[in-house]
Design a protein around this motif. Structure first.
Motif, PDB file in Angstrom:
ATOM      1  N   MET A 205      60.596   8.839  38.237  1.00  0.00           N
ATOM      2  CA  MET A 205      59.512   8.160  38.948  1.00  0.00           C
ATOM      3  C   MET A 205      59.904   7.897  40.404  1.00  0.00           C
ATOM      4  SD  MET A 205      57.840   4.431  38.133  1.00  0.00           S
ATOM      5  CE  MET A 205      59.387   3.606  38.564  1.00  0.00           C
ATOM      6  N   VAL A 206      61.118   7.431  40.610  1.00  0.00           N
ATOM      7  CA  VAL A 206      61.596   7.136  41.968  1.00  0.00           C
ATOM      8  C   VAL A 206      61.688   8.415  42.790  1.00  0.00           C
ATOM      9  CG1 VAL A 206      63.536   6.289  43.324  1.00  0.00           C
ATOM     10  CG2 VAL A 206      62.830   5.060  41.263  1.00  0.00           C
ATOM     11  N   VAL A 207      62.317   9.440  42.220  1.00  0.00           N
ATOM     12  CA  VAL A 207      62.506  10.706  42.934  1.00  0.00           C
ATOM     13  C   VAL A 207      61.166  11.350  43.271  1.00  0.00           C
ATOM     14  CG1 VAL A 207      63.385  13.063  42.719  1.00  0.00           C
ATOM     15  CG2 VAL A 207      64.790  11.139  41.978  1.00  0.00           C
ATOM     16  N   MET A 208      60.258  11.380  42.290  1.00  0.00           N
ATOM     17  CA  MET A 208      58.967  12.015  42.509  1.00  0.00           C
ATOM     18  C   MET A 208      58.123  11.222  43.508  1.00  0.00           C
ATOM     19  SD  MET A 208      56.712  13.712  39.455  1.00  0.00           S
ATOM     20  CE  MET A 208      58.109  14.630  38.844  1.00  0.00           C
ATOM     21  N   PHE A 212      56.808  12.888  47.222  1.00  0.00           N
ATOM     22  CA  PHE A 212      55.456  12.964  47.791  1.00  0.00           C
ATOM     23  C   PHE A 212      55.289  12.014  48.980  1.00  0.00           C
ATOM     24  CE2 PHE A 212      54.372  14.779  43.589  1.00  0.00           C
ATOM     25  CZ  PHE A 212      53.659  15.891  44.009  1.00  0.00           C
ATOM     26  N   ALA A 213      56.046  10.925  48.991  1.00  0.00           N
ATOM     27  CA  ALA A 213      55.927   9.950  50.084  1.00  0.00           C
ATOM     28  C   ALA A 213      56.301  10.556  51.430  1.00  0.00           C
ATOM     29  CB  ALA A 213      56.794   8.728  49.789  1.00  0.00           C
ATOM     30  N   PHE A 285      46.446  16.230  46.635  1.00  0.00           N
ATOM     31  CA  PHE A 285      47.822  16.468  47.074  1.00  0.00           C
ATOM     32  C   PHE A 285      48.708  16.842  45.881  1.00  0.00           C
ATOM     33  CE2 PHE A 285      51.719  14.501  49.391  1.00  0.00           C
ATOM     34  CZ  PHE A 285      52.099  15.773  49.828  1.00  0.00           C
ATOM     35  N   PHE A 286      48.559  16.093  44.789  1.00  0.00           N
ATOM     36  CA  PHE A 286      49.347  16.379  43.591  1.00  0.00           C
ATOM     37  C   PHE A 286      49.054  17.781  43.056  1.00  0.00           C
ATOM     38  CE2 PHE A 286      49.017  11.562  42.732  1.00  0.00           C
ATOM     39  CZ  PHE A 286      50.189  11.311  43.433  1.00  0.00           C
ATOM     40  N   ILE A 287      47.770  18.053  42.879  1.00  0.00           N
ATOM     41  CA  ILE A 287      47.425  19.303  42.195  1.00  0.00           C
ATOM     42  C   ILE A 287      47.605  20.523  43.092  1.00  0.00           C
ATOM     43  CG2 ILE A 287      44.934  19.552  42.675  1.00  0.00           C
ATOM     44  CD1 ILE A 287      44.671  19.943  39.559  1.00  0.00           C
ATOM     45  N   LYS A 288      47.411  20.377  44.391  1.00  0.00           N
ATOM     46  CA  LYS A 288      47.636  21.507  45.302  1.00  0.00           C
ATOM     47  C   LYS A 288      49.111  21.906  45.320  1.00  0.00           C
ATOM     48  CE  LYS A 288      43.723  20.596  48.408  1.00  0.00           C
ATOM     49  NZ  LYS A 288      43.321  20.076  49.744  1.00  0.00           N
ATOM     50  N   THR A 289      49.988  20.915  45.291  1.00  0.00           N
ATOM     51  CA  THR A 289      51.415  21.220  45.217  1.00  0.00           C
ATOM     52  C   THR A 289      51.733  21.959  43.922  1.00  0.00           C
ATOM     53  OG1 THR A 289      51.857  19.179  46.460  1.00  0.00           O
ATOM     54  CG2 THR A 289      53.731  20.249  45.402  1.00  0.00           C
ATOM     55  N   GLY A 290      51.108  21.514  42.839  1.00  0.00           N
ATOM     56  CA  GLY A 290      51.288  22.197  41.566  1.00  0.00           C
ATOM     57  C   GLY A 290      50.749  23.615  41.582  1.00  0.00           C
TER      58      GLY A 290
END
Length: 580
Positions: A205-208, A212-213, A285-290
């Protein structure tokens, strides 16, 4: 305007365009996606498993000899193939460490805590409990192998000239392969070991969140607020994975996407999504990266493997269905929103969520319209992945035909693979490959929709179409998707099929980026649910027109895909089908 002023304007415009590279969401999706791909490449492409080349050489020799001896793939041929497939870069110590760190909640039946924590005693008890099933599966596989060998010897005794004996041998070999797949499934249930996922999930959770931050910060948004809200979004994603890993939910194909959206909507439409969570609802942002990571999974050598019939099924049927469904929505049921019409049509005809996101960006659809399209897609996907294999079995449809049918119509890639696995290895292979070929159309569809919207839908009379407007409208993350596909296809080809499978498919992709993609998609679906209010969707559901559009378009898609698959695989290119 003076020449100096003009020059200043040009510089400002150029600077604005250049700054897009570190200020716009689409580009950050590309940078983050490629960062993971580069890391994965560095780890796995430089880590060749011991004895890999020797095993490949021996297995390939056996396969060549068996291919010359019989007109079908023999037991020895498949055993040699399986020997090669056992070699996977992701099974290395570092690969197992990465898998452990990125681990999702594990399967459970009645106690959800088993998804996160299991003691040595619990693991041993489960292994002992499932051991009889595993041993029974092994026994059935041994008996199926013996039956396949006997049928194969009978066919060889007739010099493979008796078609009935050849077909019997092939059927027995297929039964043996299914029995071996059952052994693999049963083996997982006797391979339990102690684990505690809570520390790794907190670390992930921290790394992810920080991952994205970085993009959030450069885009000029509230990075601190994002990180704070991300804790809640990540927690919801974990719950979605938890629910989808429950035994009954897995059996009925109710995946993490449906749970993430449903639970998110339940929260947003009852107690309401907390204000401090909203900065983290970065759906696109999440899904485009995916999706950039998904591009690396679209390998051209696999597209070529199915050949022309697969390309016809995916690349001819899909645009016809998309255009026909859009026209039906405008001319027949008269859907008020053209953007909703287009997003639903693309979602249904191309490849579900991925195509919907790209198309929504190209035609600038509203968030609520995208949510509605994705919701319809998830409902129909869950139904189709269960019903279609049942229909194929009940009608006695050839499994290759059934695989092509499912690959061209079921929206989600994971659902396609699951449905294909219900039938046979060949059905799974054909279905997954057809879907992969169809995924190539994500970028083509987005580009086509951008042009259509600029030149037809939003073009005013007498207004000259600007290619710059088309470029601005075109979703840039698609460029990352296409680039990743090309680069990894070239890497795969340069390594050769066997090494490419081991190091790329079973290394970079399945060992890192595919797992990350699953998390990113789950985060996006959780954010969609938390950002959606039923009152906002009510307007779009008026008269049930979106549902009618989806159901009608999918019905046409099912009929047309089946017809095209039969014509291509069995009438026009039967020789290619015989070699699958």
């Amino acid at each position: 305007m003076s020449e100096e002023t003009k020059n200043d304007v040009v510089v400002d415009e150029a600077g604005s365009k250049l700054s897009d590279l570190w200020k716009k969401e689409d580009y950050w999706a590309i940078w983050l996606g490629f960062f993971l791909l580069i890391v994965g490449g560095f780890i796995y492409l430089n880590m060749q498993p011991a004895g890999m080349q020797e095993t490949f050489a021996q297995a390939n020799q056996v396969m060549e000899q068996e291919a010359e001896r019989a007109p079908f793939k023999t037991v020895a041929y498949y055993e040699a193939t399986l020997e090669k497939e056992k070699i996977k870069a992701r099974n290395s110590p570092i690969g197992k460490s990465i898998k452990s760190f990125l681990g999702k909640p594990k399967g459970w039946t009645t106690n959800p805590l088993n998804a996160f924590i299991m003691s040595e005693a619990q693991a041993e008890a489960l292994n002992q409990k499932n051991m009889p099933r595993f041993e029974a599966a092994q026994q059935r596989a041994m008996e199926a192998r013996q039956a396949a060998l006997e049928a194969q010897r009978a066919a060889a005794g007739a010099n493979f000239q008796d078609q009935a004996l050849n077909e019997r041998a092939q059927n027995q070999i297929e039964s043996w392969l299914q029995a071996k797949a059952a052994v693999s499934s049963a083996k997982k249930k006797v391979s339990h070991s102690a684990y505690n996922l809570i520390p790794t999930l907190l670390a992930l959770m921290v790394v992810m969140g920080l991952f994205f931050a970085v993009g959030i910060r450069f885009m000029g948004k509230d990075a601190k607020g994002f990180i704070k809200g991300f804790v809640f979004v990540f927690g919801l994603a974990v719950v979605a994975y938890l629910m989808s890993s429950q035994t009954t939910m897995k059996q009925y194909g109710i995946g993490y996407a449906a749970w993430a959206i449903a639970i998110g909507m339940l929260i947003s439409n009852t107690v309401g999504t907390p204000k401090w969570v909203k900065p983290a609802l970065e759906v696109e942002f999440f899904i485009k990266t995916g999706l950039v990571l998904l591009g690396a999974e679209v390998l051209f050598n696999k597209v070529i493997a199915i050949g022309v019939p697969g390309i016809f099924v995916a690349w001819v049927v899909t645009p016809i269905v998309l255009i026909s469904t859009f026209i039906f929505g405008q001319k027949v049921i008269k859907l008020p929103s053209k953007t909703l019409n287009m997003v639903v049509s693309a979602d249904m005809s191309v490849c579900g969520t991925s195509a919907a996101i790209a198309t929504a960006a190209a035609c600038r659809a509203k968030k609520e319209e995208l949510t509605l399209a994705i919701g319809l897609s998830l409902i129909f996907t869950s139904i189709m992945m269960i019903v279609m294999p049942m229909i194929i079995k009940a009608t006695g449809m050839p499994y290759i035909l059934g695989g092509a049918w499912m690959g061209g119509t079921i929206d989600a890639t994971g659902a396609v693979a699951a449905a294909g696995a219900f039938l046979s290895e060949k059905a799974l292979y054909v279905a997954a490959t057809i879907k992969m070929i169809q995924n190539v159309l994500i970028g083509v569809t987005a580009f086509g929709v951008a042009i259509f919207w600029c030149t037809k839908v939003e073009c005013k009379e007498g207004q000259k179409v600007s290619w710059m407007e088309i470029w601005h409208r075109f979703p840039k993350f698609v460029l990352g998707f296409l680039t990743a596909s090309i680069v990894f296809s070239l890497i795969y080809t340069s390594l050769g099929t066997d090494a490419g499978f081991t190091l790329v498919d079973q290394g970079v992709l399945r060992g890192l980026t595919r797992i990350c993609r699953g998390w990113f998609f789950c985060l996006s679906f959780a954010a969609i649910g938390l950002a959606t209010n039923f009152r906002e969707l009510k307007h779009y559901f008026k008269g049930g027109k979106p549902l009618i559009l989806y159901a009608t378009g999918q019905s046409f898609n099912l009929c047309f895909t089946l017809l095209m698959a039969y014509i291509m695989f069995y009438l026009v290119f039967p020789d290619i089908t015989a070699k699958i």
